[in-house]
Design a protein around this motif. Structure first.
Motif, PDB file in Angstrom:
ATOM      1  N   LEU A 278      40.807  75.758  45.441  1.00 48.90           N
ATOM      2  CA  LEU A 278      40.838  74.458  45.995  1.00 48.90           C
ATOM      3  C   LEU A 278      41.533  74.301  47.287  1.00 48.90           C
ATOM      4  N   GLU A 279      40.871  74.054  48.258  1.00 48.35           N
ATOM      5  CA  GLU A 279      41.399  73.884  49.819  1.00 48.35           C
ATOM      6  C   GLU A 279      42.144  72.437  49.644  1.00 48.35           C
ATOM      7  N   VAL A 280      43.298  72.230  49.998  1.00 48.48           N
ATOM      8  CA  VAL A 280      43.926  70.863  50.148  1.00 48.48           C
ATOM      9  C   VAL A 280      44.226  70.717  51.438  1.00 48.48           C
ATOM     10  N   THR A 281      43.830  69.543  52.152  1.00 46.38           N
ATOM     11  CA  THR A 281      44.148  68.985  53.629  1.00 46.38           C
ATOM     12  C   THR A 281      44.255  67.780  53.343  1.00 46.38           C
ATOM     13  N   GLY A 282      44.988  67.193  54.599  1.00 43.72           N
ATOM     14  CA  GLY A 282      45.336  65.682  54.633  1.00 43.72           C
ATOM     15  C   GLY A 282      46.389  65.469  55.629  1.00 43.72           C
TER      16      GLY A 282
ATOM     17  N   ARG B 164      46.416  73.810  56.135  1.00 43.90           N
ATOM     18  CA  ARG B 164      45.841  73.752  54.738  1.00 43.90           C
ATOM     19  C   ARG B 164      46.759  74.416  53.660  1.00 43.90           C
ATOM     20  N   LEU B 165      46.287  73.969  52.446  1.00 44.20           N
ATOM     21  CA  LEU B 165      46.940  74.449  51.200  1.00 44.20           C
ATOM     22  C   LEU B 165      45.994  74.943  50.220  1.00 44.20           C
ATOM     23  N   LEU B 166      46.118  76.281  49.586  1.00 46.06           N
ATOM     24  CA  LEU B 166      45.034  76.451  48.699  1.00 46.06           C
ATOM     25  C   LEU B 166      45.862  76.743  47.205  1.00 46.06           C
ATOM     26  N   ILE B 167      45.057  76.210  46.386  1.00 47.68           N
ATOM     27  CA  ILE B 167      45.623  76.220  45.009  1.00 47.68           C
ATOM     28  C   ILE B 167      44.324  76.878  44.053  1.00 47.68           C
ATOM     29  N   GLN B 168      44.643  77.331  42.912  1.00 47.40           N
ATOM     30  CA  GLN B 168      43.761  77.660  41.910  1.00 47.40           C
ATOM     31  C   GLN B 168      43.109  76.266  41.290  1.00 47.40           C
ATOM     32  N   ARG B 169      41.791  76.288  41.240  1.00 53.40           N
ATOM     33  CA  ARG B 169      41.033  75.306  40.781  1.00 53.40           C
ATOM     34  C   ARG B 169      41.620  74.673  39.293  1.00 53.40           C
ATOM     35  N   ASP B 170      42.065  73.307  39.310  1.00 49.36           N
ATOM     36  CA  ASP B 170      42.433  72.654  38.040  1.00 49.36           C
ATOM     37  C   ASP B 170      42.211  71.272  38.351  1.00 49.36           C
ATOM     38  N   HIS B 171      41.180  70.821  37.253  1.00 44.58           N
ATOM     39  CA  HIS B 171      40.781  69.453  37.515  1.00 44.58           C
ATOM     40  C   HIS B 171      42.064  68.294  37.472  1.00 44.58           C
ATOM     41  N   VAL B 172      43.097  68.575  36.631  1.00 48.71           N
ATOM     42  CA  VAL B 172      44.082  67.743  36.452  1.00 48.71           C
ATOM     43  C   VAL B 172      44.827  67.448  37.780  1.00 48.71           C
TER      44      VAL B 172
ATOM     45  N   ILE C  99      46.471  60.331  45.608  1.00 48.60           N
ATOM     46  CA  ILE C  99      47.296  60.528  46.785  1.00 48.60           C
ATOM     47  C   ILE C  99      46.583  60.698  48.000  1.00 48.60           C
ATOM     48  N   GLY C 100      45.466  60.819  48.240  1.00 42.84           N
ATOM     49  CA  GLY C 100      45.057  60.809  49.355  1.00 42.84           C
ATOM     50  C   GLY C 100      44.667  62.280  50.030  1.00 42.84           C
ATOM     51  N   ALA C 101      44.641  63.451  49.416  1.00 42.36           N
ATOM     52  CA  ALA C 101      44.029  64.665  49.906  1.00 42.36           C
ATOM     53  C   ALA C 101      42.625  64.681  50.002  1.00 42.36           C
ATOM     54  N   THR C 102      42.467  65.527  51.135  1.00 51.36           N
ATOM     55  CA  THR C 102      40.871  65.871  51.127  1.00 51.36           C
ATOM     56  C   THR C 102      40.826  67.222  50.452  1.00 51.36           C
ATOM     57  N   LEU C 103      39.626  67.364  49.644  1.00 52.05           N
ATOM     58  CA  LEU C 103      39.822  68.448  48.712  1.00 52.05           C
ATOM     59  C   LEU C 103      38.288  69.159  49.168  1.00 52.05           C
ATOM     60  N   ARG C 104      38.409  70.646  48.894  1.00 49.67           N
ATOM     61  CA  ARG C 104      37.159  71.163  49.099  1.00 49.67           C
ATOM     62  C   ARG C 104      37.212  72.773  48.320  1.00 49.67           C
ATOM     63  N   GLU C 105      36.272  72.957  47.634  1.00 49.45           N
ATOM     64  CA  GLU C 105      36.120  74.165  46.638  1.00 49.45           C
ATOM     65  C   GLU C 105      35.645  75.304  47.934  1.00 49.45           C
ATOM     66  N   VAL C 106      36.658  76.209  47.761  1.00 52.67           N
ATOM     67  CA  VAL C 106      36.286  77.478  48.232  1.00 52.67           C
ATOM     68  C   VAL C 106      36.489  78.725  47.549  1.00 52.67           C
ATOM     69  N   VAL C 107      35.947  79.783  47.948  1.00 51.29           N
ATOM     70  CA  VAL C 107      35.983  81.332  47.166  1.00 51.29           C
ATOM     71  C   VAL C 107      36.542  82.291  48.417  1.00 51.29           C
ATOM     72  N   GLU C 108      37.729  82.665  48.167  1.00 50.66           N
ATOM     73  CA  GLU C 108      38.434  83.731  48.868  1.00 50.66           C
ATOM     74  C   GLU C 108      39.750  84.167  48.243  1.00 50.66           C
ATOM     75  N   PRO C 109      40.261  85.150  48.902  1.00 51.55           N
ATOM     76  CA  PRO C 109      41.463  85.665  48.244  1.00 51.55           C
ATOM     77  C   PRO C 109      42.525  84.798  47.931  1.00 51.55           C
ATOM     78  N   PHE C 110      43.303  84.868  47.118  1.00 48.16           N
ATOM     79  CA  PHE C 110      44.484  83.973  46.927  1.00 48.16           C
ATOM     80  C   PHE C 110      45.852  84.734  46.978  1.00 48.16           C
ATOM     81  N   THR C 111      46.682  84.349  47.811  1.00 49.91           N
ATOM     82  CA  THR C 111      48.072  84.824  47.848  1.00 49.91           C
ATOM     83  C   THR C 111      49.123  83.962  48.121  1.00 49.91           C
TER      84      THR C 111
END
Length: 149
Positions: free
Chosen positions: A78-82, A105-113, A121-133
């Motif tokens: 999950l890409e997080v921007t705002g 941006r921030l990247l986190i593992q997808r988690d619906h909660v 709280i106002g984040a813009t979210l977009r699902e992405v597929v890429e390496p997670f480091t």
């Protein structure tokens, strides 16, 4: 048949040429003892003294001298921007969620909660597929199990 064993890790920048590669997810890069298969379909046994967090570009040093490069796998993220990325990062960290921090941006593992909380709280979210480091722990290299100093 005995598998070639890895009992040591070479960190990025401390080795030169890989003999093979293994692609692992973020969760799979936290290991102590495990059988792995390389991209060339060769098996080897990781048998480390302690549970270790590997980063993209680290290498497994096999007992026969070969080096197997660790590649971060593409993952569902999950890409997080705002407008207030610092505040969003604080909320992610407050929930002890692994987070890859980049300039815009921030990247986190997808988690619906977490996704629902960030949306509220106002984040813009977009699902992405890429390496997670994600960032390592504050108390040591990579992930840690405690706050020992």
């Amino acid at each position: 048949m005995d598998l070639p064993a890895c009992r040591d890790i070479r960190r990025t920048g401390h080795w030169s040429e890989a003999d093979d590669r293994v692609t692992l997810s973020y969760d799979d890069r936290f290991l102590r003892r495990k059988r792995l298969i390389t991209v060339q379909d060769k098996a080897f046994l990781v048998d480390l003294a302690h549970t270790t967090s590997l980063e993209h570009g680290d290498a497994f040093q096999l007992e026969d001298g070969r080096l197997i490069e660790c590649i971060a796998a593409d993952e569902d993220l999950l890409e997080v921007t705002g407008p207030d990325l610092t505040r969003l990062a604080w909320h992610i960290g407050n929930r002890h969620t692994p987070c890859q921090i980049e300039e815009n941006r921030l990247l986190i593992q997808r988690d619906h909660v977490i996704q629902d909380m960030l949306s509220q709280i106002g984040a813009t979210l977009r699902e992405v597929v890429e390496p997670f480091t994600p960032e390592g722990g504050a108390y040591g290299h990579g992930r840690t199990h405690g706050h020992a100093h």
